[in-house]
Design a protein around this motif. Structure first.
Motif, PDB file in Angstrom:
ATOM      1  N   GLU A   1       0.833  -1.200   0.000  1.00  0.00           N
ATOM      2  CA  GLU A   1       0.000   0.000   0.000  1.00  0.00           C
ATOM      3  C   GLU A   1       0.871   1.254   0.000  1.00  0.00           C
ATOM      4  O   GLU A   1       1.791   1.373   0.804  1.00  0.00           O
ATOM      5  N   LYS A   2       0.560   2.168  -0.874  1.00  0.00           N
ATOM      6  CA  LYS A   2       1.274   3.448  -0.903  1.00  0.00           C
ATOM      7  C   LYS A   2       0.793   4.321   0.250  1.00  0.00           C
ATOM      8  O   LYS A   2      -0.398   4.373   0.550  1.00  0.00           O
ATOM      9  N   LEU A   3       1.723   5.012   0.908  1.00  0.00           N
ATOM     10  CA  LEU A   3       1.407   5.908   2.014  1.00  0.00           C
ATOM     11  C   LEU A   3       1.875   7.321   1.674  1.00  0.00           C
ATOM     12  O   LEU A   3       2.726   7.500   0.800  1.00  0.00           O
ATOM     13  N   PRO A   4       1.334   8.324   2.356  1.00  0.00           N
ATOM     14  CA  PRO A   4       1.815   9.691   2.124  1.00  0.00           C
ATOM     15  C   PRO A   4       3.294   9.803   2.492  1.00  0.00           C
ATOM     16  O   PRO A   4       3.717   9.390   3.569  1.00  0.00           O
ATOM     17  N   ALA A   5       4.076  10.336   1.585  1.00  0.00           N
ATOM     18  CA  ALA A   5       5.514  10.464   1.819  1.00  0.00           C
ATOM     19  C   ALA A   5       5.825  11.792   2.500  1.00  0.00           C
ATOM     20  O   ALA A   5       5.154  12.795   2.251  1.00  0.00           O
ATOM     21  N   PRO A   6       6.835  11.821   3.364  1.00  0.00           N
ATOM     22  CA  PRO A   6       7.209  13.084   4.012  1.00  0.00           C
ATOM     23  C   PRO A   6       7.786  14.061   2.989  1.00  0.00           C
ATOM     24  O   PRO A   6       8.382  13.649   1.999  1.00  0.00           O
ATOM     25  N   LYS A   7       7.591  15.314   3.238  1.00  0.00           N
ATOM     26  CA  LYS A   7       8.136  16.345   2.344  1.00  0.00           C
ATOM     27  C   LYS A   7       9.556  16.673   2.801  1.00  0.00           C
ATOM     28  O   LYS A   7       9.844  17.749   3.323  1.00  0.00           O
ATOM     29  N   LEU A   8      10.434  15.715   2.589  1.00  0.00           N
ATOM     30  CA  LEU A   8      11.821  15.843   3.018  1.00  0.00           C
ATOM     31  C   LEU A   8      12.744  15.396   1.892  1.00  0.00           C
ATOM     32  O   LEU A   8      12.349  14.595   1.032  1.00  0.00           O
TER      33      LEU A   8
ATOM     34  N   ALA B   1      18.283   7.104   1.953  1.00  0.00           N
ATOM     35  CA  ALA B   1      18.112   6.763   3.369  1.00  0.00           C
ATOM     36  C   ALA B   1      16.790   6.033   3.538  1.00  0.00           C
ATOM     37  O   ALA B   1      15.731   6.561   3.184  1.00  0.00           O
ATOM     38  N   ALA B   2      16.851   4.801   4.058  1.00  0.00           N
ATOM     39  CA  ALA B   2      15.656   3.975   4.200  1.00  0.00           C
ATOM     40  C   ALA B   2      15.376   3.707   5.677  1.00  0.00           C
ATOM     41  O   ALA B   2      16.306   3.445   6.461  1.00  0.00           O
ATOM     42  N   PHE B   3      14.096   3.768   6.046  1.00  0.00           N
ATOM     43  CA  PHE B   3      13.669   3.570   7.428  1.00  0.00           C
ATOM     44  C   PHE B   3      12.548   2.542   7.458  1.00  0.00           C
ATOM     45  O   PHE B   3      11.519   2.720   6.816  1.00  0.00           O
ATOM     46  N   TYR B   4      12.759   1.465   8.202  1.00  0.00           N
ATOM     47  CA  TYR B   4      11.789   0.376   8.293  1.00  0.00           C
ATOM     48  C   TYR B   4      11.253   0.310   9.714  1.00  0.00           C
ATOM     49  O   TYR B   4      12.025   0.370  10.679  1.00  0.00           O
ATOM     50  N   GLY B   5       9.924   0.189   9.867  1.00  0.00           N
ATOM     51  CA  GLY B   5       9.337   0.088  11.198  1.00  0.00           C
ATOM     52  C   GLY B   5       8.268  -0.974  11.280  1.00  0.00           C
ATOM     53  O   GLY B   5       7.572  -1.253  10.300  1.00  0.00           O
TER      54      GLY B   5
ATOM     55  N   ALA C   1      -0.847   0.568  12.949  1.00  0.00           N
ATOM     56  CA  ALA C   1      -1.036   1.937  12.470  1.00  0.00           C
ATOM     57  C   ALA C   1       0.081   2.867  12.937  1.00  0.00           C
ATOM     58  O   ALA C   1       0.276   3.946  12.380  1.00  0.00           O
ATOM     59  N   LYS C   2       0.833   2.433  13.946  1.00  0.00           N
ATOM     60  CA  LYS C   2       1.917   3.252  14.486  1.00  0.00           C
ATOM     61  C   LYS C   2       3.287   2.667  14.128  1.00  0.00           C
ATOM     62  O   LYS C   2       4.283   2.934  14.797  1.00  0.00           O
ATOM     63  N   ALA C   3       3.335   1.880  13.059  1.00  0.00           N
ATOM     64  CA  ALA C   3       4.565   1.164  12.722  1.00  0.00           C
ATOM     65  C   ALA C   3       5.642   2.038  12.088  1.00  0.00           C
ATOM     66  O   ALA C   3       6.809   1.662  12.078  1.00  0.00           O
ATOM     67  N   ALA C   4       5.277   3.171  11.534  1.00  0.00           N
ATOM     68  CA  ALA C   4       6.267   4.001  10.826  1.00  0.00           C
ATOM     69  C   ALA C   4       7.280   4.606  11.794  1.00  0.00           C
ATOM     70  O   ALA C   4       6.927   5.049  12.892  1.00  0.00           O
ATOM     71  N   ILE C   5       8.529   4.621  11.386  1.00  0.00           N
ATOM     72  CA  ILE C   5       9.550   5.348  12.143  1.00  0.00           C
ATOM     73  C   ILE C   5       9.208   6.833  12.045  1.00  0.00           C
ATOM     74  O   ILE C   5       8.956   7.347  10.953  1.00  0.00           O
ATOM     75  N   PRO C   6       9.167   7.553  13.181  1.00  0.00           N
ATOM     76  CA  PRO C   6       8.735   8.953  13.170  1.00  0.00           C
ATOM     77  C   PRO C   6       9.534   9.847  12.214  1.00  0.00           C
ATOM     78  O   PRO C   6      10.733   9.633  12.007  1.00  0.00           O
ATOM     79  N   GLU C   7       8.855  10.829  11.666  1.00  0.00           N
ATOM     80  CA  GLU C   7       9.497  11.758  10.736  1.00  0.00           C
ATOM     81  C   GLU C   7      10.659  12.488  11.396  1.00  0.00           C
ATOM     82  O   GLU C   7      11.625  12.863  10.735  1.00  0.00           O
ATOM     83  N   ALA C   8      10.582  12.691  12.716  1.00  0.00           N
ATOM     84  CA  ALA C   8      11.662  13.375  13.425  1.00  0.00           C
ATOM     85  C   ALA C   8      12.967  12.604  13.327  1.00  0.00           C
ATOM     86  O   ALA C   8      14.063  13.197  13.264  1.00  0.00           O
ATOM     87  N   VAL C   9      12.892  11.269  13.309  1.00  0.00           N
ATOM     88  CA  VAL C   9      14.085  10.445  13.160  1.00  0.00           C
ATOM     89  C   VAL C   9      14.650  10.596  11.757  1.00  0.00           C
ATOM     90  O   VAL C   9      15.865  10.720  11.554  1.00  0.00           O
TER      91      VAL C   9
ATOM     92  N   PRO D   1       2.269  -6.143   9.220  1.00  0.00           N
ATOM     93  CA  PRO D   1       2.446  -4.923   8.421  1.00  0.00           C
ATOM     94  C   PRO D   1       3.788  -4.264   8.742  1.00  0.00           C
ATOM     95  O   PRO D   1       4.132  -4.058   9.905  1.00  0.00           O
ATOM     96  N   MET D   2       4.535  -3.942   7.707  1.00  0.00           N
ATOM     97  CA  MET D   2       5.836  -3.302   7.843  1.00  0.00           C
ATOM     98  C   MET D   2       5.808  -1.990   7.061  1.00  0.00           C
ATOM     99  O   MET D   2       5.346  -1.969   5.916  1.00  0.00           O
ATOM    100  N   THR D   3       6.264  -0.940   7.678  1.00  0.00           N
ATOM    101  CA  THR D   3       6.204   0.375   7.049  1.00  0.00           C
ATOM    102  C   THR D   3       7.600   0.849   6.642  1.00  0.00           C
ATOM    103  O   THR D   3       8.553   0.727   7.413  1.00  0.00           O
ATOM    104  N   TYR D   4       7.702   1.370   5.428  1.00  0.00           N
ATOM    105  CA  TYR D   4       8.969   1.877   4.901  1.00  0.00           C
ATOM    106  C   TYR D   4       8.840   3.348   4.520  1.00  0.00           C
ATOM    107  O   TYR D   4       7.874   3.745   3.879  1.00  0.00           O
ATOM    108  N   THR D   5       9.834   4.115   4.910  1.00  0.00           N
ATOM    109  CA  THR D   5       9.972   5.496   4.469  1.00  0.00           C
ATOM    110  C   THR D   5      11.353   5.618   3.848  1.00  0.00           C
ATOM    111  O   THR D   5      12.361   5.326   4.501  1.00  0.00           O
ATOM    112  N   VAL D   6      11.411   5.994   2.587  1.00  0.00           N
ATOM    113  CA  VAL D   6      12.691   6.056   1.866  1.00  0.00           C
ATOM    114  C   VAL D   6      12.849   7.459   1.291  1.00  0.00           C
ATOM    115  O   VAL D   6      11.960   7.964   0.601  1.00  0.00           O
TER     116      VAL D   6
END
Length: 239
Positions: free
Chosen positions: A173-180, A212-216, A223-231, A199-204
């Motif tokens: 599933e596609k998720l909203p990406a951070p504006k970073l 830089a890839a972040f897996y949570g 629903a809280k699996a994503a590594i926080p944007e602050a990290v 469920p595993m969440t990825y922010t790349v």
């Protein structure tokens, strides 16, 4: 279950077979080679440093200095053993279009990087059950852009998932990406572990030639699996 004892990269897969060491051998590897004369051959580290300089990116020592280590934004980042890192290399998806996703599960980009640096991530607050990992992969800026483009395409092309190493990942599933950064992709993959759904969440995020890839993962609240944007931002600020 002791969530804090989970090794993020290995949390969703059994032990992996290491890639064959002979893959980089030349066709004439069994033949005697002439002894080098004159200038001594470069070591692997020297070759990597030269390639990084040629492409305008970072080699392993530089990545190790740049990657978050210790406490940052409510998480503690720790080094991962080389054996655990290498266990995920060369994961192959049963569908070529999904390969960027399979490579990310293994902790690598599907295009071979110049260098990588990996960390596990564990929340410093006991009430936070989200654990994970992060890694940096250095490329030429052209290849880093391609990694992101092809990863985004794979998220869209593989909604019903794929298989790799006998494991099934049944939903993407596609998720909203951070504006970073210069580019960012976020998505959720659901792994089928026996009768359990994980469920595993990825922010790349790409910054220049660095991906830089972040897996949570959060076993209590997906629903809280994503590594926080602050990290994520704390890491990007170091690049």
């Amino acid at each position: 279950m002791r969530l804090r004892s989970v090794l993020p990269i290995a949390a969703v897969m059994p032990a992996l077979l290491l890639a064959s060491a002979c893959s980089d051998e030349s066709p004439n590897a069994g033949e005697k080679q002439p002894k080098a004369t004159g200038k001594a051959a470069q070591s692997p580290a020297e070759k990597e440093a030269a390639e990084a300089k040629r492409l305008g990116t970072l080699d392993t020592p530089a990545l190790e200095k740049a990657i978050v280590t210790g406490k940052a934004a409510g998480y503690e980042a720790k080094k991962i053993s080389k054996a655990d890192v290498e266990a995920g290399r060369d994961m192959e998806a049963d569908q070529k279009k999904c390969q960027p996703l399979a490579s990310m599960i293994g902790g690598f980009t599907h295009l071979a990087p110049v260098a990588t640096a990996h960390r596990s991530l564990q929340a410093t607050e006991a009430a936070n059950a989200t654990v994970g990992s992060m890694w940096l992969a250095s490329h030429s800026e052209e290849n880093a852009t391609r990694v992101m483009d092809e990863l985004g395409t794979a998220v869209t092309a593989c909604p019903k998932g794929f298989k790799t190493l006998g494991l099934t990942y049944g939903k993407v599933e596609k998720l909203p990406a951070p504006k970073l950064g210069d580019q960012a992709v976020a998505y959720r993959i659901t792994g089928d572990i026996g009768k359990q759904k994980m469920p595993m969440t990825y922010t790349v995020v790409r910054s220049g030639g660095i991906v830089a890839a972040f897996y949570g993962v959060n076993m209590l609240d997906p629903a809280k699996a994503a590594i926080p944007e602050a990290v994520v931002k704390a890491q990007l600020d170091r690049l």
